[in-house]
Scaffold this motif. Structure first.
Motif, short mmCIF file in Angstrom:
data_model
loop_
_atom_site.label_atom_id
_atom_site.label_comp_id
_atom_site.label_asym_id
_atom_site.label_seq_id
_atom_site.Cartn_x
_atom_site.Cartn_y
_atom_site.Cartn_z
N ALA A 270 48.92 35.22 45.48
CA ALA A 270 49.93 36.26 45.66
C ALA A 270 50.83 35.95 46.85
CB ALA A 270 49.25 37.61 45.88
N LYS A 271 52.14 36.18 46.65
CA LYS A 271 53.05 36.16 47.79
C LYS A 271 52.73 37.37 48.65
CE LYS A 271 57.13 34.69 48.00
NZ LYS A 271 58.59 34.40 47.95
N CYS A 272 52.72 37.19 49.96
CA CYS A 272 52.37 38.34 50.81
C CYS A 272 53.37 38.61 51.92
CB CYS A 272 50.95 38.21 51.36
SG CYS A 272 50.51 36.66 52.11
N ILE A 273 54.59 38.08 51.80
CA ILE A 273 55.61 38.45 52.77
C ILE A 273 55.95 39.93 52.56
CG2 ILE A 273 57.57 37.77 51.32
CD1 ILE A 273 57.25 37.25 55.13
N GLY A 274 55.89 40.70 53.62
CA GLY A 274 56.17 42.13 53.54
C GLY A 274 55.05 42.94 52.91
N LEU A 275 53.89 42.35 52.74
CA LEU A 275 52.76 43.06 52.12
C LEU A 275 52.36 44.28 52.95
CD1 LEU A 275 50.46 42.96 49.92
CD2 LEU A 275 49.12 41.70 51.62
N SER A 276 52.09 45.37 52.25
CA SER A 276 51.62 46.57 52.94
C SER A 276 50.51 47.22 52.11
CB SER A 276 52.76 47.59 53.14
OG SER A 276 53.16 48.17 51.91
N GLN A 277 49.62 47.89 52.79
CA GLN A 277 48.52 48.56 52.11
C GLN A 277 49.03 49.68 51.22
OE1 GLN A 277 45.53 50.10 54.77
NE2 GLN A 277 43.98 50.20 53.18
N GLU A 278 50.10 50.32 51.65
CA GLU A 278 50.66 51.44 50.89
C GLU A 278 51.26 50.99 49.57
OE1 GLU A 278 54.14 54.89 51.32
OE2 GLU A 278 53.89 53.36 52.88
N LYS A 279 52.06 49.91 49.58
CA LYS A 279 52.77 49.49 48.38
C LYS A 279 51.91 48.65 47.45
CE LYS A 279 57.44 49.51 50.38
NZ LYS A 279 58.64 48.68 50.69
N GLU A 280 51.02 47.83 48.00
CA GLU A 280 50.22 46.93 47.18
C GLU A 280 48.75 46.99 47.61
OE1 GLU A 280 53.06 43.28 46.17
OE2 GLU A 280 53.14 43.84 48.28
N PRO A 281 48.11 48.12 47.36
CA PRO A 281 46.75 48.32 47.88
C PRO A 281 45.72 47.35 47.32
CG PRO A 281 47.35 50.07 46.33
CD PRO A 281 48.60 49.30 46.62
N GLN A 282 45.88 46.93 46.06
CA GLN A 282 44.89 46.04 45.46
C GLN A 282 44.95 44.65 46.09
OE1 GLN A 282 45.45 46.44 41.13
NE2 GLN A 282 43.53 47.55 41.14
N ILE A 283 46.16 44.14 46.28
CA ILE A 283 46.30 42.83 46.91
C ILE A 283 45.84 42.90 48.36
CG2 ILE A 283 47.96 41.05 47.59
CD1 ILE A 283 49.60 41.80 45.12
N TRP A 284 46.22 43.97 49.06
CA TRP A 284 45.81 44.15 50.46
C TRP A 284 44.28 44.12 50.56
CZ3 TRP A 284 48.61 45.07 55.04
CH2 TRP A 284 47.85 45.51 56.14
N GLY A 285 43.61 44.83 49.68
CA GLY A 285 42.15 44.89 49.73
C GLY A 285 41.47 43.60 49.33
N ALA A 286 42.17 42.77 48.58
CA ALA A 286 41.58 41.50 48.13
C ALA A 286 41.59 40.43 49.21
CB ALA A 286 42.33 40.99 46.90
N ILE A 287 42.37 40.64 50.26
CA ILE A 287 42.44 39.63 51.33
C ILE A 287 41.35 39.92 52.34
CG2 ILE A 287 43.93 38.58 53.07
CD1 ILE A 287 46.34 39.51 51.43
N ARG A 288 40.25 39.23 52.16
CA ARG A 288 39.07 39.42 53.00
C ARG A 288 38.26 38.12 53.04
NH1 ARG A 288 37.94 42.57 48.13
NH2 ARG A 288 35.99 41.93 47.11
N PHE A 289 37.03 38.18 53.52
CA PHE A 289 36.22 36.98 53.63
C PHE A 289 36.13 36.28 52.27
CE2 PHE A 289 32.27 34.53 53.68
CZ PHE A 289 32.40 33.85 54.89
N GLY A 290 36.44 35.00 52.25
CA GLY A 290 36.47 34.24 51.01
C GLY A 290 37.88 33.98 50.52
N SER A 291 38.84 34.78 51.00
CA SER A 291 40.24 34.56 50.64
C SER A 291 40.86 33.51 51.56
CB SER A 291 41.03 35.87 50.76
OG SER A 291 40.50 36.85 49.90
#
Length: 524
Positions: A270-291
């Motif tokens: 996923a492109k993540c420039i300008g990523l925010s938890q409000e607008k893209e919660p699923q992508i935001w939550g997927a960025i964690r250990f292992g990503s």
């Protein structure tokens, strides 16, 4: 250690350390020990790729030998490289690898076991091996025991090509040999080259099996209704398909067989420039250990700064698809009900959503109009209008009509509704207007998928012939017709005519297209 790269290549004796199929934790440990990357505050592994922060399409080649000479669409996209030149580079590369510490991943491309491709990826870097581990389909322990790769990717960023000696354009090379069944990626650290090279391989192989390969994301609703999202990088495939009310099948690459669709991958990029938890919660939550975070700036406390584009606009996050809640595992589903062609129109003249006739669907699929967004390729610093055949020209080895005819047949057979969605600019071109509000785009896409746009009235755009809904649930009606969003409507008309002429010029390159499809484009 001895490892067979493919059945076509000789047994190699590696004198250096070879780490085969390490776990996620082991790969992260190796990457940190070797100072390849940094652990971000959210647990993701952050790596940087130097001057290569996007693909290098001008350095991409296919070995032109007897096996593909008559079936590849040779040209500026599928550039030929002579077998003797490739063989010389390949042998030099094998010698280079002998004493290196290497990381091996064995897995698959293709969730449908009937059509999946067993692959092997060999990396110099542990972080890049983690990248492919998360993005391709990971085998079970039982599958790993009997795994025999049919294609091998060798990714060696520190191996430089000699342009003067090898006759290449630069020190960078992405080359596919369908005879050796190997991909060589040299002189670039950008990890996206690995996934896109296997995508290109699948695009060549699958049509022979009556399967349409597609550059699209896909999701499915509770009733089994499937939606496909076609579009180039940055047009919103990943964002729009990651819908909390629907289940994600995959975010970038799929096949369409007689049984339905299937994901090529086991992860998302996923492109993540300008990523925010409000607008893209699923992508935001997927960025964690292992990503894996690619070229994302970290603040002093190691918090990712998704708004910082000082390195590149093309910041990325790679994560396994099961990091998205409710993702479909394995990534298979039935035939699609709705297809959405996504375009980021830098001219700001296309409607935010419009319904296409079957002929218009084929015209716009062949055209593949969009804007290259900053950072997705080297040298692109601001949106640039372009046409990418079938919304994936950089990855299509065969002639465009092969893919277009297959899509047209499947749309007709399964009675699929097709829409054109502009995720780009409104109220003016790039630099004057603004990007269409994501919330409105989501609402329009949702209405199309749920069949609510079948019930509304439409107007016909006088220049492009597109059918524009007069109303759409949860969307202000005044933004549906793009001409109404421009302060100077004469300027809109001029810009629309300018884009129409670009469509005509681009479409003139196609031969053998029916008159009905030719007439489905903008008015002359």
């Amino acid at each position: 250690m001895s490892i067979i790269l493919t059945e076509q290549t000789p047994l190699l004796q590696f004198e250096g350390k070879v780490h085969a199929n390490l776990s996620v934790t082991e790969l992260i440990e190796k990457a940190l020990q070797r100072n390849e990357a940094t652990l971000a505050y959210n647990g993701a592994l952050r790596a940087t790729t130097g001057k290569f922060t996007g693909r290098s399409p001008k350095d991409k080649f296919i070995v032109k030998d007897h096996s593909v000479e008559a079936t590849v669409d040779w040209g500026s996209v599928n550039q030929p490289i002579e077998p003797a030149v490739f063989e010389k580079i390949y042998q030099r590369l094998l010698a280079y690898l002998r004493d290196k510490e290497l990381f091996i991943f064995d897995g698959f491309a293709g969730a449908d076991q009937t059509y999946r491709l067993p692959i092997r990826v060999i990396n110099e870097y542990a972080w890049q091996n983690l990248f492919v581990h998360q993005l391709f389909i990971r085998p079970t322990k039982e599958e790993l025991v009997n795994h025999t790769p049919e294609f091998t990717v060798i990714c060696v960023p520190n191996f430089k090509i000699n342009p003067e000696e090898d006759g290449t354009r630069s020190e960078t090379l992405i080359a596919v040999s369908f005879t050796h069944k190997v991909v060589v990626i040299a002189g670039t650290h950008y990890a996206g080259e690995m996934k896109k090279s296997i995508f290109s391989v699948m695009n060549y192989l699958l049509p022979e099996k009556d399967v349409l390969p597609m550059h699209c994301s896909a999701n499915v609703g509770e009733q089994g209704d499937v939606a496909l999202f076609f579009g180039l990088s940055g047009t919103g495939k990943t964002t729009l398909s990651a819908d909390p009310h629907r289940r994600l099948i995959g975010d970038d690459e799929h096949g369409w067989s007689d049984q339905g669709i299937f994901n090529f991958e086991g992860g998302c990029y996923a492109k993540c420039i300008g990523l925010s938890q409000e607008k893209e919660p699923q992508i935001w939550g997927a960025i964690r250990f292992g990503s894996v975070l690619e070229n994302v700036v970290l603040n002093e406390d190691r918090q990712p700064n998704y708004d910082d584009s000082s390195w590149t606009e093309n910041t990325r996050a790679a994560y396994p698809i099961d990091y998205i809640p409710g993702a479909v595992i394995p990534g298979t589903a039935g035939h699609p009900n709705v297809i959405l062609f996504l375009t980021a129109d830098a001219f700001g003249v296309l409607p935010p959503i419009s319904r296409l006739t079957p002929e218009q669907a084929m015209y716009h699929f062949l055209s593949g109009y969009t804007s290259k967004l900053a950072g997705t390729e080297r040298g692109i610093t601001e949106p640039e209008a372009t046409f990418s055949t079938c919304f994936g020209a950089p990855f299509l080895p065969r002639p465009a009509n092969v893919y277009a005819e297959m899509l047209g047949e499947k749309i007709a057979k399964h009675d699929v509704a097709v829409y054109l969605v502009n995720t780009g600019w409104t109220g003016g071109p790039y630099g004057v207007g603004k990007r269409i509000h994501l919330g409105y785009t989501r609402a329009m896409v949702r209405a199309a998928i749920e069949g609510k746009l079948k019930e509304v009235d439409y107007t016909t755009d006088p220049i492009f012939g597109l059918h524009i809904p007069v109303t759409c649930p949860e969307v202000p009606s005044d933004i549906l017709n793009p001409r109404n969003t421009w302060t100077n409507q004469d300027a809109y008309d001029q810009k629309a005519q300018e884009l129409a002429q670009l469509f005509h010029k681009n479409f003139s390159k196609f031969s053998g297209v029916s008159e009905a499809i030719q007439m489905a484009g903008p008015k002359k």
